[in-house]
Design a protein around this motif. Sequence first.
Motif, PDB file in Angstrom:
ATOM      1  N   ARG A 145       0.826  -1.209   0.000  1.00  0.00           N
ATOM      2  CA  ARG A 145       0.000   0.000   0.000  1.00  0.00           C
ATOM      3  C   ARG A 145       0.860   1.259   0.000  1.00  0.00           C
ATOM      4  O   ARG A 145       0.546   2.244  -0.671  1.00  0.00           O
ATOM      5  CB  ARG A 145      -0.938  -0.007   1.204  1.00  0.00           C
ATOM      6  N   LEU A 146       1.959   1.236   0.743  1.00  0.00           N
ATOM      7  CA  LEU A 146       2.867   2.380   0.732  1.00  0.00           C
ATOM      8  C   LEU A 146       3.448   2.589  -0.665  1.00  0.00           C
ATOM      9  O   LEU A 146       3.559   3.731  -1.144  1.00  0.00           O
ATOM     10  CB  LEU A 146       3.990   2.168   1.744  1.00  0.00           C
ATOM     11  N   ALA A 147       3.812   1.494  -1.334  1.00  0.00           N
ATOM     12  CA  ALA A 147       4.342   1.591  -2.696  1.00  0.00           C
ATOM     13  C   ALA A 147       3.270   2.101  -3.655  1.00  0.00           C
ATOM     14  O   ALA A 147       3.569   2.867  -4.593  1.00  0.00           O
ATOM     15  CB  ALA A 147       4.850   0.225  -3.159  1.00  0.00           C
TER      16      ALA A 147
ATOM     17  N   TYR B 104       1.202   6.624  -6.893  1.00  0.00           N
ATOM     18  CA  TYR B 104       0.122   7.570  -7.180  1.00  0.00           C
ATOM     19  C   TYR B 104       0.643   9.006  -7.147  1.00  0.00           C
ATOM     20  O   TYR B 104       0.275   9.841  -7.982  1.00  0.00           O
ATOM     21  CB  TYR B 104      -1.018   7.395  -6.179  1.00  0.00           C
ATOM     22  N   HIS B 105       1.504   9.311  -6.192  1.00  0.00           N
ATOM     23  CA  HIS B 105       2.005  10.679  -6.045  1.00  0.00           C
ATOM     24  C   HIS B 105       3.093  11.019  -7.066  1.00  0.00           C
ATOM     25  O   HIS B 105       3.447  12.193  -7.218  1.00  0.00           O
ATOM     26  CB  HIS B 105       2.536  10.899  -4.628  1.00  0.00           C
TER      27      HIS B 105
ATOM     28  N   GLU C  61       1.425   7.683 -16.962  1.00  0.00           N
ATOM     29  CA  GLU C  61       1.854   6.620 -17.872  1.00  0.00           C
ATOM     30  C   GLU C  61       0.973   5.385 -17.698  1.00  0.00           C
ATOM     31  O   GLU C  61       0.570   4.755 -18.682  1.00  0.00           O
ATOM     32  CB  GLU C  61       3.320   6.265 -17.616  1.00  0.00           C
ATOM     33  N   MET C  62       0.664   5.062 -16.449  1.00  0.00           N
ATOM     34  CA  MET C  62      -0.227   3.926 -16.189  1.00  0.00           C
ATOM     35  C   MET C  62      -1.619   4.212 -16.748  1.00  0.00           C
ATOM     36  O   MET C  62      -2.246   3.339 -17.367  1.00  0.00           O
ATOM     37  CB  MET C  62      -0.314   3.651 -14.691  1.00  0.00           C
TER      38      MET C  62
ATOM     39  N   LEU D  69      -5.923   5.628 -13.125  1.00  0.00           N
ATOM     40  CA  LEU D  69      -6.734   6.306 -14.133  1.00  0.00           C
ATOM     41  C   LEU D  69      -7.928   7.000 -13.496  1.00  0.00           C
ATOM     42  O   LEU D  69      -8.200   8.165 -13.768  1.00  0.00           O
ATOM     43  CB  LEU D  69      -7.225   5.285 -15.178  1.00  0.00           C
ATOM     44  N   HIS D  70      -8.643   6.294 -12.632  1.00  0.00           N
ATOM     45  CA  HIS D  70      -9.866   6.830 -12.039  1.00  0.00           C
ATOM     46  C   HIS D  70      -9.614   7.682 -10.795  1.00  0.00           C
ATOM     47  O   HIS D  70     -10.540   8.290 -10.261  1.00  0.00           O
ATOM     48  CB  HIS D  70     -10.834   5.680 -11.705  1.00  0.00           C
ATOM     49  N   GLY D  71      -8.369   7.710 -10.329  1.00  0.00           N
ATOM     50  CA  GLY D  71      -8.013   8.624  -9.241  1.00  0.00           C
ATOM     51  C   GLY D  71      -8.704   8.304  -7.932  1.00  0.00           C
ATOM     52  O   GLY D  71      -8.860   7.144  -7.546  1.00  0.00           O
TER      53      GLY D  71
END
Length: 332
Positions: A87-89, A94-95, A102-103, A222-224
């Motif tokens: 989860r940390l990764a 995300y940040h 790119e993802m 993508l969906h944030g």
Amino acid sequence: MSVLYVKEQGACVRKKDQCIVVSKGRDTLLQIPADNVDNIAVIGNVQVTSQALQMLMVRGIDVNYFAFSGKYLGHTAAETSKNVFLRLAQYEMYHDLKRRMEMARRIVNNKIQNQINIIRGIHVQSGEYFWKEDVEKMEEYQSRLPQKQTSNEILGIEGICSNIYFGAFGKMLRSEIEFHGRNRRPPRDPVNTIISLGYTFLTKEVSNTLDAESFEMYLGFLHGIRYGRKSLALDMVEEFRQPVVDRLTIRLFNKRIFTEFDFTAEEDRVLLNEDGFKKFCWEFERWMTDKSFSGNGVSFRSRIKEQAGRLKQAVQGNGEYIPFRWEGPTCI
């Protein structure tokens, strides 16, 4: 193993030794060893005893709850999300705006390519419909993706291509039931009813798989982020919409597995009737588990699990994530 769908209204799911028993009143409707079940879908007015829930959680068998209409409500699962490092990764990725975008581009590019491959693969020529023109338009928009730098811009390309795709989708159907484009919330025709229900079931499959891997479900690339939305599941659903749900929908109508008699109109929406819903559960489960439908010797359910594992590796920095590309057989 497979999913057990329980839709008999007034039924009860119980535990008997190491078996799952479905009963109604004094009648036993089904008794099956728990070892033979991977997941349970409870639909409508069905009870599950606390003894059964305890056994299912110990065995890692999720129970998913749906309203009678097919709307997904939630699920019961054992405590498995312990990998805080993943989860940390995921938060770190995300940040990192460059990696996140790119993802996002990769997800949408793959979805558009799956849509194109479906149109090409069916080889539909109906009246004056020329499928190559739609494909060329989609490829032109697809080529613009590398220049898009925000989620809204990327989703804009996805929306345009999806509109073109669903305009072509009706040409793939050889049924007396007409389809004039995508509509939902609520679906207003039988084809859209099947598509929406299929996407709901698919999202449940993906959500359960990602949750079991300890991902942060509410953080997508993508969906944030949106309150209450499992955005990561929606990200992965994009790569399976066409191979799983859209192809299944075409099959169900073109082979006359579903007809108008499986549906009922209710004010401004169309729903599956009880027999139709049972039929859909059967066909969806068969579609997810039969290796011949996936085109590569691996069932769609197994493929989703494989993709979750690959996403886990990519998030932890072990290579780039490659979404599932549909290039299988055209027959459905």
